[in-house]
Every structure is written in C-alpha cells, then in structure tokens.
Motif scaffolding. Structure first.
Motif, PDB file in Angstrom:
ATOM      1  N   ILE A 106       7.222  -1.614   4.181  1.00 29.62           N
ATOM      2  CA  ILE A 106       6.979  -2.975   4.671  1.00 29.62           C
ATOM      3  C   ILE A 106       7.439  -4.008   3.645  1.00 29.62           C
ATOM      4  O   ILE A 106       8.020  -5.045   4.005  1.00 29.62           O
ATOM      5  CB  ILE A 106       5.481  -3.163   4.998  1.00 29.62           C
ATOM      6  N   LEU A 136       3.922   3.417   3.185  1.00 34.59           N
ATOM      7  CA  LEU A 136       4.022   2.396   4.225  1.00 34.59           C
ATOM      8  C   LEU A 136       4.154   1.009   3.598  1.00 34.59           C
ATOM      9  O   LEU A 136       4.932   0.171   4.075  1.00 34.59           O
ATOM     10  CB  LEU A 136       2.783   2.452   5.119  1.00 34.59           C
ATOM     11  N   THR A 189       6.998  -1.314   9.642  1.00 34.26           N
ATOM     12  CA  THR A 189       5.847  -0.486  10.012  1.00 34.26           C
ATOM     13  C   THR A 189       6.266   0.716  10.845  1.00 34.26           C
ATOM     14  O   THR A 189       5.886   1.862  10.557  1.00 34.26           O
ATOM     15  CB  THR A 189       4.823  -1.328  10.796  1.00 34.26           C
TER      16      THR A 189
END
Length: 411
Positions: A342, A338, A390
C-alpha cells in the motif's frame, strides 16, 4: 508502529525494486489522469457545441423522388425567391431565407454580374495578402481600395460583358444591385506564381478555372447583403419564441407543397435534436472508453506491484522464518507485506498525480480543445491507488504469512 517502521526500513533497503514498482504505478496513474482529462475536455467541448445550437432554428431541404435527379434538385426549382415572401407570413415564422452556405463557400461567392444588357456568371473570392495577382489589363489592389467597391474580373467575364477585355477597366458592373468598378482583368497566367494556386485553381478539361477578386471589406459587405442567388437549394427557418418548431416547420412545408403542386419529390426538415443525440451518444462512448483505459492502466500497475511483492516474499523467506520463530504471528507478517504494498502504491499514486497534471497541461497545447483535470479525476486516482495496493498486495502478503517458519529458515 513497529510493523510500519520495519516495512519502511525494508523498502529503503531495496531502492531499485521499489523504483521499478513505482514506475508501474506512476505510469498507470499518469495515463489515467491524462485520458480522463482529455475525456472531460472533449465532453465540455461537445456540451458547449450543443448549447450553441439554436433550438428554434432548422433547415428545410428538398429530396427528389427520382434517383437520377438526386444531386440535381436545383433544376426542379423546389425553392424560389417568391416563396420566401409567402412563407414569411406564416404564423410563428420569425425569419426565413435561403441557406447562406448554399451559395457561398467560406471565402467564395457565386452570383450573376451585369453590364448594360449583357450578363456573366462570376465566382468571387476574397483577396488577401498571400494572393499574388498580376492582371493582364489594369492593376492589382492597393491599400486605398480597402473601402472601395472595386473588383478584378476574369478574362472570360470581361469578354462576356465588353467588346474587348481592356474596355472593362473603369466600368461599373452590377452584382446584387450594387455597382463595382473593374480595376483589373486576369487570366490563368496572372496567378501562375500564386502560393495557393494549387488550391484556388481548378481544372475542367483543358480550361484553367480562376476566380474574380474583391478586397476583404468589400467582399464581406457583399456576403452580408440580404440577397440570394437565382438557385436556392434549401431554406433556413427561425421560429419565434413560444411556437413549436415542428408545427411551424410542417406549416412551412405544407405551404411549399401548395406553391409547388407538381413538384416530384419531398420537402424535409433537418432535425437539430438528432445531431444533439449523436453528440451525446459520442460523449457516452468516450466516457466508457476512458473508464476502460483507466481500468487497464491500473490493472497493469497492480500486476507490477504483485509481481514485485512476490519476488520480495521469495527473497525474504529466511527473515520471515526467523520472525515467526521469535513470536511474530501470521497476521503480523501479512500486515507488514500489505503495508509495504500500500505504501508503494500510495507513493506512486502521489507522484503519478503530480506528473499527470503536468502532462495534461502540456498536452493541452497540442489539442484542439483544453484537457480538463478535475477533482473527480484526483479522487478517483487516489482511491484507485489504495485499492490497487490492497488487492494486488494481499495475495503475496497471505503467501508470506502462511510460510512454515522451520522450512523458511532453512531455505
């Protein structure tokens, strides 16, 4: 910190993949800023146009009840010069007169010209340096004519007013109670080499239709005179401050019906608020369009991030299995992927914002108005990049965190 460091090391080791992913985000953010800036610029342009509309000014026009006379209202004489004097005394009327653009079109003016007891209809055009005129009789304009009341008339005008065209030279013809000296007479051959002859010359049957000419200053003085042609198509009304525009307009219309009791048709008002509503509706539609384009751009960029992250998960299954085997938790794997997603979207967003502002400034040079990037565009783009990373990064991250460590090691 170790997870973030590991993510950055992995991204550094796959520069080409990161670059391709960045392209998706950069294009999405750049297009978003460009489109929103154009929308902001157009909105400001429309708002400025609306603010320039005089809320106390309207136009009164006539519509014939006979459909066969729809384009020939002037023959019914719905407006006369005498009407203006009568209407100007109505309470609340600050100023009323014939609509100027009814008898003038840009740099042209239509009126009657007189000499002695003879008359002719003249179509006058402003003379400029691009007009190449060689009169059949007399001369063309010189620099000394800029401040003089002089005119070059057509052959037909000269024939109508004088016994012979050459006799027109040096004579004074009357236009709107002002006298203009004739210095030249032209025909269709006089402007054959005119660079704009394809625009200025109109054909009616076999007759080549040409204009009379005046110097710029003389022509502008003529246009600014408070005089009107015989045929009036509509009236411009300015209502005094403190009076209701619709009430005064209706009083003017009622007076017109009194002055023309046998008229076959109706007097109407051009409502300026209708034009304002149309412009506001157009701005609203533009904003919706901008929002849609922005959403599509970011969706495309997000799909690009998700696809690249899926590829990354498939290629790194063995790495994931080994990390899980030595104690890494599923949450650690999820956070790592993640963070990578991002980070890519934020980096692409920053680059996209910079490029976007550069493109906006460049595009403004080719638009009829200035594209305006604002802080809202910047904030929207910044938030969108984080949200995109996200949302579209979490699905591959979840897939990576749920991999069976034993199977992942042996793939």
């Amino acid at each position: 910190m170790s997870i973030i460091k590991s993510s950055l090391i992995n991204l550094k080791g796959h520069k080409l993949r990161v670059f391709v992913t960045l392209l998706w985000i950069i294009m999405g953010i750049t297009s978003s800023i460009l489109v929103s800036s154009i929308g902001n610029g157009l909105k400001k342009e429309v708002t400025d146009s609306v603010s320039r509309v005089n809320p106390n000014k309207t136009r009164i026009y006539f519509e014939s009840s006979d459909s066969n006379m729809a384009n020939m209202e002037t023959f019914l004489n719905p407006f006369k010069l005498e009407d203006i004097d009568e209407l100007s005394f109505i309470e609340g009327v600050e100023r009323i007169g014939a609509s100027k653009d009814d008898f003038s079109m840009g740099s042209m003016y239509y009126s009657d010209a007189y000499f002695d007891k003879k008359t002719t209809y003249v179509d006058i055009k402003e003379f400029n340096g691009d007009d190449k005129i060689v009169p059949v009789f007399g001369r063309s304009f010189s620099y000394d004519d800029d401040n003089r009341k002089v005119i070059i008339i057509t052959m037909q005008n000269a024939i109508d007013l004088f016994n012979a065209p050459e006799e027109a030279l040096g004579k004074g013809i009357t236009i709107n109670n002002h006298i203009y000296e004739v210095i030249g007479v032209i025909d269709e051959n006089s402007i054959r080499n005119n660079a704009e002859s394809n625009v200025d010359n109109m054909y009616y049957g076999d007759m080549n239709y040409i204009y009379s000419y005046m110097p710029s200053k003389t022509f502008n003085d003529l246009m600014n005179q408070f005089s009107y042609p015989q045929d009036i198509y509509s009236l411009d009304l300015v209502v005094s401050k403190g009076y209701d525009m619709y009430e005064v307009s209706n009083n003017v219309i009622n007076k017109l019906y009194e002055l023309h009791p046998d008229i076959n048709g109706s007097y109407n008002i051009d409502d300026p608020t209708e034009a304002t509503k149309e412009l506001e509706s157009m701005v609203s539609t533009i904003n919706k369009f901008v929002t849609l384009i922005t959403a599509i751009s970011m969706f495309v960029g997000g799909v690009g991030v998700m696809n690249i992250m899926y590829v990354s998960v498939m290629e790194r299954q063995r790495e994931i299995g080994i990390r899980r085997a030595i104690g890494a938790k599923p949450l650690d794997i999820l956070i790592q992927f993640l963070v990578e997603a991002i980070f890519i979207t934020i980096l692409g967003g920053i680059i996209g914002i910079v490029i976007g502002f550069i493109v906006v400034n460049y595009a403004s040079n080719y638009l009829p108005f200035k594209a305006i990037p604002n802080i809202n565009s910047l904030l929207f783009a910044s938030v969108t990049t984080v949200v995109t990373g996200t949302i579209f990064g979490i699905v591959p991250a979840i897939k990576a965190s749920k991999l069976d460590p034993i199977k992942a090691i042996y793939k």
